[in-house]
Design an enzyme around this catalytic site. Structure first.
Site, PDB file in Angstrom:
ATOM      1  N   ARG A 113     100.298  27.257   0.695  1.00 53.51           N
ATOM      2  CA  ARG A 113     100.339  28.654   1.168  1.00 53.51           C
ATOM      3  C   ARG A 113      99.022  28.939   1.872  1.00 53.51           C
ATOM      4  NH1 ARG A 113     102.016  33.923  -2.242  1.00 53.51           N
ATOM      5  NH2 ARG A 113     104.033  33.037  -1.712  1.00 53.51           N
TER       6      ARG A 113
ATOM      7  N   LYS B 243      83.830  25.455   2.027  1.00 55.37           N
ATOM      8  CA  LYS B 243      82.712  24.778   2.714  1.00 55.37           C
ATOM      9  C   LYS B 243      83.069  24.474   4.166  1.00 55.37           C
ATOM     10  CE  LYS B 243      82.136  22.279  -1.585  1.00 55.37           C
ATOM     11  NZ  LYS B 243      82.445  20.952  -2.145  1.00 55.37           N
TER      12      LYS B 243
ATOM     13  N   HIS C 145     108.462  32.347   4.894  1.00 53.10           N
ATOM     14  CA  HIS C 145     108.367  31.973   3.481  1.00 53.10           C
ATOM     15  C   HIS C 145     109.691  31.296   3.132  1.00 53.10           C
ATOM     16  CE1 HIS C 145     107.336  31.884  -0.619  1.00 53.10           C
ATOM     17  NE2 HIS C 145     106.993  33.136  -0.849  1.00 53.10           N
TER      18      HIS C 145
ATOM     19  N   ARG D  83     104.479  33.855  -8.508  1.00 48.66           N
ATOM     20  CA  ARG D  83     105.796  33.236  -8.564  1.00 48.66           C
ATOM     21  C   ARG D  83     105.877  31.892  -7.840  1.00 48.66           C
ATOM     22  NH1 ARG D  83     106.211  38.059  -9.478  1.00 48.66           N
ATOM     23  NH2 ARG D  83     104.690  38.157  -7.827  1.00 48.66           N
ATOM     24  N   THR D  84     105.426  31.843  -6.593  1.00 49.16           N
ATOM     25  CA  THR D  84     105.684  30.639  -5.794  1.00 49.16           C
ATOM     26  C   THR D  84     104.941  29.450  -6.389  1.00 49.16           C
ATOM     27  OG1 THR D  84     105.844  32.105  -3.904  1.00 49.16           O
ATOM     28  CG2 THR D  84     105.747  29.762  -3.437  1.00 49.16           C
TER      29      THR D  84
END
Ligand code: CP
Length: 325
Positions: free
Chosen positions: A101, A80, A129, A51-52
């Protein structure tokens, strides 16, 4: 330049303006369809999302802009060993705004300190959030007509659920919001939120393990998933994951005008039979998230399409974010 790290970055008046802008976008999408022509949104997702990430991308595309990004740490140079601060320095040359995120609490804040473009916290570990909270506030305001004087039940994983933590921080600023905290002992709301957020702001709350007892009191029921990815011990997750399952029998205990929300994804905590109940609003909530994210992108980029629609500035507010309305 303004970032979005927490819902408290916006004053209550500014949140009202953001929601007003989102409502205008929802009603008049064509008016905004070229607002971000030539602008690029980067989505840097070090943790899974449906969703986000996709609603941010949909938001930018609907505004006429373009998107780029990565959907996992494995597919970026984080694998890396590149730091988020170096990554944001680089992305600042490729995009105009970035949603990030990360599984580590505070990573988006660190990223923002090294960024030349606005950074949006799209979820950091168990911490916050904020754009889910914006979507939650916008949904409650749209469906209930107000953000004050109502009772909200928060059910499930209140310990690790970052959406719950952000939502409580935002709602304590409105008068008369009563919180019913429904969880097993092991997944209770952390004491730092009970004491520093609820109690410090004079919010009323009660704690219970019984969803059945809570149901008749609620204007809003906010269900949450038990967060498997935050458990240290799989046995604990298995023991707790099906503690609450909302089904049609439990829905019979709720008021006719109650709404059921969930940030999604759901696992077993809402039975699919509930989806047909008109009080089930979690899919509406996910849809409305696009409009509030469009409003946020416009605001952080300092783009105002309609001078008659008040909008927060893209400079940090001089108002304190913690005030009550
Ligand atoms: N609500 C939410 O954050 O969903 P995603 O994890 O799919 O982005």
């Amino acid at each position: 330049m303004r970032h979005c790290m927490s819902p408290l970055d916006f004053s209550v008046d500014e949140l009202d303006q953001l929601m007003g802008l989102a409502a205008d976008i929802e009603e008049n999408p064509d008016k905004y369809s070229h607002a971000c022509d030539g602008k690029r949104l980067a989505t840097c997702f070090y943790e899974p999302s449906t969703r986000t990430r996709l609603s941010f991308e949909s938001a930018m595309l609907r505004l006429g802009g373009q998107t780029l990004g990565f959907a996992s740490a494995d597919s970026s140079s984080a694998s890396k060993g590149e730091s988020v601060s170096d990554t944001l320095r680089i992305i600042s040359g490729y995009a105009d705004i970035c949603a990030i995120r990360h599984p580590k609490e505070g990573a988006p804040l660190v990223a923002s300190l090294h960024s030349g473009i606005p950074v949006i916290n799209a979820g950091d570990g168990g911490h916050a959030h904020p754009t889910q909270t914006l979507a939650d506030l916008y949904t409650i305001k749209s469906l209930k007509g107000r953000l004050d004087h109502f009772t909200i039940g928060l059910c499930g994983d209140l310990k690790f659920g970052r959406t719950v933590h952000s939502l409580i921080s935002a709602l304590v600023r409105y008068e008369g919001v009563h919180f019913v905290l429904i969880s097993p002992e092991e997944l209770k709301l952390p004491s730092y939120i009970r004491e520093d957020v609820l109690e410090k702001n004079g919010a009323t709350y009660e704690e219970t393990e019984s969803l059945e007892d809570a149901m008749p009191k609620l204007d809003v029921l906010y269900m949450t998933r038990v967060q498997r990815e935050r458990f240290f011990n799989e046995d604990d997750y298995v023991r707790l994951k099906d503690r609450y399952i909302l089904d049609n029998d439990k829905m019979k205990l709720g008021r006719e005008d109650m709404i059921v929300m969930h940030p999604l994804p759901r696992v077993n905590e809402i039975s699919v039979e509930v989806d047909d109940d008109p009080r089930a609003q979690y899919f509406t909530q996910a849809k409305k998230a696009v409009f509030i994210r469009m409003a946020l992108i416009l605001t952080l980029l300092g783009i105002q399409v309609d001078k008659n629609i008040p909008q927060p500035t893209n400079n940090p507010s001089s108002e304190k974010g913690g005030e009550k309305c």
